[in-house]
Design a protein around this motif. Structure first.
Motif, PDB file in Angstrom:
ATOM      1  N   UNK A 230     -14.589  -4.003  -7.121  1.00 46.06           N
ATOM      2  CA  UNK A 230     -13.860  -4.298  -8.349  1.00 46.06           C
ATOM      3  C   UNK A 230     -13.165  -5.652  -8.260  1.00 46.06           C
ATOM      4  N   UNK A 231     -12.495  -5.912  -7.131  1.00 50.95           N
ATOM      5  CA  UNK A 231     -11.731  -7.145  -6.973  1.00 50.95           C
ATOM      6  C   UNK A 231     -12.621  -8.374  -7.088  1.00 50.95           C
ATOM      7  N   UNK A 232     -13.773  -8.331  -6.425  1.00 50.60           N
ATOM      8  CA  UNK A 232     -14.612  -9.528  -6.441  1.00 50.60           C
ATOM      9  C   UNK A 232     -15.275  -9.749  -7.795  1.00 50.60           C
ATOM     10  N   UNK A 233     -15.444  -8.670  -8.578  1.00 47.46           N
ATOM     11  CA  UNK A 233     -16.043  -8.794  -9.899  1.00 47.46           C
ATOM     12  C   UNK A 233     -15.014  -9.012 -11.002  1.00 47.46           C
ATOM     13  N   UNK A 234     -13.724  -8.966 -10.657  1.00 50.57           N
ATOM     14  CA  UNK A 234     -12.681  -9.184 -11.643  1.00 50.57           C
ATOM     15  C   UNK A 234     -12.312  -7.958 -12.451  1.00 50.57           C
ATOM     16  N   UNK A 235     -12.677  -6.762 -11.967  1.00 49.43           N
ATOM     17  CA  UNK A 235     -12.299  -5.511 -12.637  1.00 49.43           C
ATOM     18  C   UNK A 235     -10.901  -5.132 -12.146  1.00 49.43           C
ATOM     19  N   UNK A 236      -9.926  -4.991 -13.036  1.00 53.97           N
ATOM     20  CA  UNK A 236      -8.532  -4.807 -12.602  1.00 53.97           C
ATOM     21  C   UNK A 236      -8.210  -3.387 -12.170  1.00 53.97           C
ATOM     22  N   UNK A 237      -8.920  -2.901 -11.144  1.00 49.49           N
ATOM     23  CA  UNK A 237      -8.603  -1.607 -10.539  1.00 49.49           C
ATOM     24  C   UNK A 237      -8.881  -1.727  -9.048  1.00 49.49           C
ATOM     25  N   UNK A 238      -7.928  -2.301  -8.341  1.00 46.12           N
ATOM     26  CA  UNK A 238      -8.000  -2.420  -6.895  1.00 46.12           C
ATOM     27  C   UNK A 238      -6.575  -2.514  -6.369  1.00 46.12           C
ATOM     28  N   UNK A 239      -6.415  -2.282  -5.067  1.00 47.23           N
ATOM     29  CA  UNK A 239      -5.067  -2.102  -4.553  1.00 47.23           C
ATOM     30  C   UNK A 239      -4.900  -2.672  -3.149  1.00 47.23           C
ATOM     31  N   UNK A 240      -3.643  -2.816  -2.779  1.00 48.32           N
ATOM     32  CA  UNK A 240      -3.223  -3.085  -1.404  1.00 48.32           C
ATOM     33  C   UNK A 240      -2.540  -1.834  -0.901  1.00 48.32           C
ATOM     34  N   UNK A 241      -2.881  -1.389   0.307  1.00 50.38           N
ATOM     35  CA  UNK A 241      -2.198  -0.232   0.859  1.00 50.38           C
ATOM     36  C   UNK A 241      -1.787  -0.481   2.302  1.00 50.38           C
ATOM     37  N   UNK A 242      -0.632   0.065   2.654  1.00 48.05           N
ATOM     38  CA  UNK A 242      -0.096  -0.067   4.003  1.00 48.05           C
ATOM     39  C   UNK A 242       0.607   1.228   4.369  1.00 48.05           C
ATOM     40  N   UNK A 243       0.298   1.733   5.556  1.00 48.93           N
ATOM     41  CA  UNK A 243       0.956   2.930   6.082  1.00 48.93           C
ATOM     42  C   UNK A 243       1.570   2.602   7.436  1.00 48.93           C
ATOM     43  N   UNK A 244       2.718   3.183   7.683  1.00 52.45           N
ATOM     44  CA  UNK A 244       3.390   3.053   8.979  1.00 52.45           C
ATOM     45  C   UNK A 244       3.416   4.431   9.625  1.00 52.45           C
ATOM     46  N   UNK A 245       2.946   4.510  10.867  1.00 52.63           N
ATOM     47  CA  UNK A 245       2.898   5.786  11.589  1.00 52.63           C
ATOM     48  C   UNK A 245       3.630   5.649  12.913  1.00 52.63           C
ATOM     49  N   UNK A 246       4.319   6.695  13.287  1.00 50.75           N
ATOM     50  CA  UNK A 246       5.027   6.713  14.567  1.00 50.75           C
ATOM     51  C   UNK A 246       4.167   7.363  15.652  1.00 50.75           C
TER      52      UNK A 246
END
Length: 265
Positions: free
Chosen positions: A93-109
């Motif tokens: 989606x991101x490379x084609x310009x479709x506005x449905x993509x995300x950044x995600x980050x998780x922190x685990x102990x």
């Protein structure tokens, strides 16, 4: 002590600069190499990851980074803490310009999915910010989720990790389970929508990796929604790495998830 929410917001700003620098498909989709996660690394993937890694390095903290393109990298003394990142979930989606993509980050102990204590997902299309802290709940833009959940009967099922062939094979198996199907293109965001009750179940037809789900699964679980890996052993013990892969099913109850998984197998 790191303010992970503030750090995530800075990462989002950094990725936005990359998106502005690579504005169209021409700049975004050239394949640069094969990523450690097994997929092609495009220019947009590499640019976003470089920005996030630089931001995390500036923290001067001790942790092991798990990221889609570079694999694992130790920062400082490493230790038990893991930071699991997908700089662009929904790369097609991101490379084609479709506005449905995300950044995600998780922190685990620790080194497993059950050790995740913080999750963050940002939708670059809507600007929605999804967060969760273990034992403290899940939130959309600071408003706690959980008052409205997915339906016990699946009105809307989100498929992710799809190809035309996979849909042609698997869709007939859910005819009696789901009224409608949505295929949006970001597993992380689909799980967030499940946490908010926008959809009633999510199923990946392609094996997912920890980077795809580590952050969003915490939102789902904090809302009391069932989620399971149905190709590998129990969800909470799944390792936070780029080796383990499994299809994912999530929905209102363990019984519904088991029924959905059985249909898709």
């Amino acid at each position: 002590m790191t303010d992970w929410l503030a750090t995530c917001r800075l990462c989002v700003a950094d990725i936005r600069e990359v998106l502005e620098r690579l504005p169209t498909r021409v700049e975004r989709e050239p394949v640069l190499r094969r990523g450690e996660g097994g997929d092609d690394t495009t220019a947009i993937d590499q640019g976003a990851e470089d920005a996030v890694v630089e931001r995390l390095a500036a923290l001067r903290e001790d942790f092991v980074l798990v990221s889609e393109e570079l694999g694992e990298r130790t920062f400082g003394a490493g230790g038990a803490r893991r930071v699991v990142v997908d700089p662009i979930d929904g790369s097609v989606n991101a490379k084609r310009g479709i506005p449905f993509f995300s950044f995600s980050l998780a922190v685990a102990e620790g080194a497993t999915m059950g050790d995740v204590v913080f999750g963050y997902v940002y939708d670059f299309g809507t600007g929605e910010e999804w967060t969760a802290e273990r034992g403290k709940g899940a939130f959309l833009g600071g408003a706690q989720l959980g008052a409205v959940g997915p339906k016990d009967r699946i009105e809307i099922l989100s498929f992710e990790g799809t190809t035309t062939a996979a849909i042609a094979e698997k869709a007939p198996r859910v005819l009696v389970l789901a009224d409608r199907v949505r295929i949006m293109g970001s597993l992380a965001l689909s799980l967030c929508h499940l946490a908010h009750g926008r959809v009633d179940a999510v199923c990946s037809l392609k094996e997912a990796r920890s980077v795809d789900i580590a952050a969003a699964q915490l939102l789902v679980r904090e809302c009391g929604i069932a989620i399971e890996l149905f190709d590998d052993p129990p969800f909470a013990s799944a390792p936070l790495d780029l080796v383990t892969r499994s299809r994912v099913a999530a929905g209102a109850s363990p019984e519904l998830v088991a029924t959905l998984a059985a249909a898709i197998r």
